[in-house]
Design an enzyme around this catalytic site. Structure first.
Site, PDB file in Angstrom:
ATOM      1  N   ASP A   1       2.800   3.847  -0.094  1.00 52.56           N
ATOM      2  CA  ASP A   1       1.636   4.597  -0.578  1.00 52.56           C
ATOM      3  C   ASP A   1       1.767   4.767  -2.105  1.00 52.56           C
ATOM      4  OD1 ASP A   1      -0.782   6.410   0.395  1.00 52.56           O
ATOM      5  OD2 ASP A   1       0.414   7.728  -0.873  1.00 52.56           O
TER       6      ASP A   1
ATOM      7  N   TYR B   1      -3.616  11.352  -8.663  1.00 52.15           N
ATOM      8  CA  TYR B   1      -4.984  10.814  -8.591  1.00 52.15           C
ATOM      9  C   TYR B   1      -5.759  11.137  -9.868  1.00 52.15           C
ATOM     10  CZ  TYR B   1      -4.081  10.320  -3.566  1.00 52.15           C
ATOM     11  OH  TYR B   1      -3.551   9.976  -2.354  1.00 52.15           O
TER      12      TYR B   1
ATOM     13  N   HIS C   1      -1.381   3.835   8.540  1.00 50.18           N
ATOM     14  CA  HIS C   1      -0.924   3.923   7.161  1.00 50.18           C
ATOM     15  C   HIS C   1       0.524   4.414   7.029  1.00 50.18           C
ATOM     16  CE1 HIS C   1      -1.158   4.346   2.844  1.00 50.18           C
ATOM     17  NE2 HIS C   1      -0.874   5.624   2.914  1.00 50.18           N
TER      18      HIS C   1
END
Length: 329
Positions: free
Chosen positions: A113, A243, A308
């Site tokens: 990730d 982010y 994921h």
């Protein structure tokens, strides 16, 4: 039987040691076990060193020194408040400092990730530090000189795409606070949909308050409580700042446009992983772009029916693939 397995797993978890290492101006919490060549395990969002609990034990049992830090902003590692403290230069700098503190010239690296993105950047900035890389979920993404990442994502998915929703400081934190840490962690870790994460403004992240989703077999109540307990203390701002620094990274990374990753790589992804279904990714892999940008990409594994959080969902297979690959070097 399952009853007999559990205590062993707990004993092995207890044998994982913890310490704080001063790196790059912050204090970093590190979990580690074993002796031998170092394997650095880099987690994603919303995760911790704990995401690698199974791999730490497996690697240590096979003659490696497994080292899993909490990245800056996560868990028991310092979380500087400013978004500008979360560029790839800071995060990679922390890891270079950690490798130094471990007294090693070179290490093996495994990322998942956000940890995979960090690992690609570590290989880009300091290939001399990395013997070989196993990356999970997230392919290398060459810098696109024509468009900033957040604008590009907004154009593709609209304002309700989770990365766009994360941008405004404080807003997501407040929403997560209303929903409750435990439920937020559970929603993320049990997300098993290959489609993009769209969060309509009027519904927010608390949509469908706990429909009593049963936990998957690979995630126990104890596991969930460990994650939730740490995020309860640290909050989510540190993790969200990764982010929020996307566009800043894009600006700073201009000098590395077109750079190849010159480290031996093995890549693993689940066929139900949203990162694998991101527009253009499968074409990038199948039409030669990935191999062009990562010329030493030795192998790629697509796991069927896996989502994921692949290192937790299929721990033994992932540990075996890592071991099989790194023992060549």
């Amino acid at each position: 039987s399952k009853g007999c397995e559990r205590p062993n797993a707990e004993v092995e978890m207890e044998e994982i040691t913890h310490r704080t290492v001063a790196v790059n101006g912050i204090n970093m919490h590190v979990a580690e076990k074993g002796e031998g060549p170092v394997v650095l395990l880099i987690h994603g969002f919303p995760e911790l060193w704990y995401s690698w609990r199974h791999q730490i034990v497996a690697l240590a049992a096979h003659g490696y020194h497994a080292v899993a830090p909490d990245l800056r902003g996560f868990g028991d590692t310092n979380a500087p408040p400013a978004v500008t403290s979360y560029t790839m230069f800071h995060v990679v700098g922390d890891l270079v400092g950690l490798i130094e503190a471990l007294g090693r010239d070179q290490v093996f690296v495994v990322g998942h990730d956000w940890g995979a993105l960090v690992a690609w950047n570590l290989c880009m900035f300091r290939p001399d530090k990395v013997k070989a890389l196993v990356n999970l979920s997230v392919v290398f993404r060459p810098r696109n000189p024509t468009g900033k990442p957040v604008e590009t994502l907004r154009a593709a998915y609209g304002d309700d795409y989770y990365v766009c929703r994360f941008q405004e400081p404080g807003r997501t934190e407040a929403e997560f606070g209303r929903v409750g840490t435990s439920l937020i962690i559970k929603k993320f870790l049990t997300y098993h949909d290959p489609g993009p994460v769209i969060v309509p403004k009027e519904k927010g992240f608390g949509d469908a308050p706990d429909k009593e989703n049963a936990l998957p077999s690979w995630l126990s109540e104890e596991d969930l409580n460990y994650f939730a307990g740490k995020f309860e203390k640290s909050g989510f701002t540190g993790g969200l700042n990764y982010y929020r620094a996307l566009d800043l990274n894009w600006e700073l990374m201009a000098p590395w446009t077109g750079v190849q990753i010159k480290v031996p790589v093995k890549f693993i992804v689940g066929d139900q992983d949203l990162a694998y279904h991101f527009p253009g990714v499968q074409d990038y892999i199948s039409k030669g772009g990935f191999k062009r940008d990562v010329p030493l990409l030795e192998d790629m594994v697509v796991m069927e029916g896996v989502g994921h959080f692949i290192n937790q969902e299929r721990p033994q297979e992932i540990s075996n693939i890592i071991l099989e690959f790194i023992k060549k070097f």
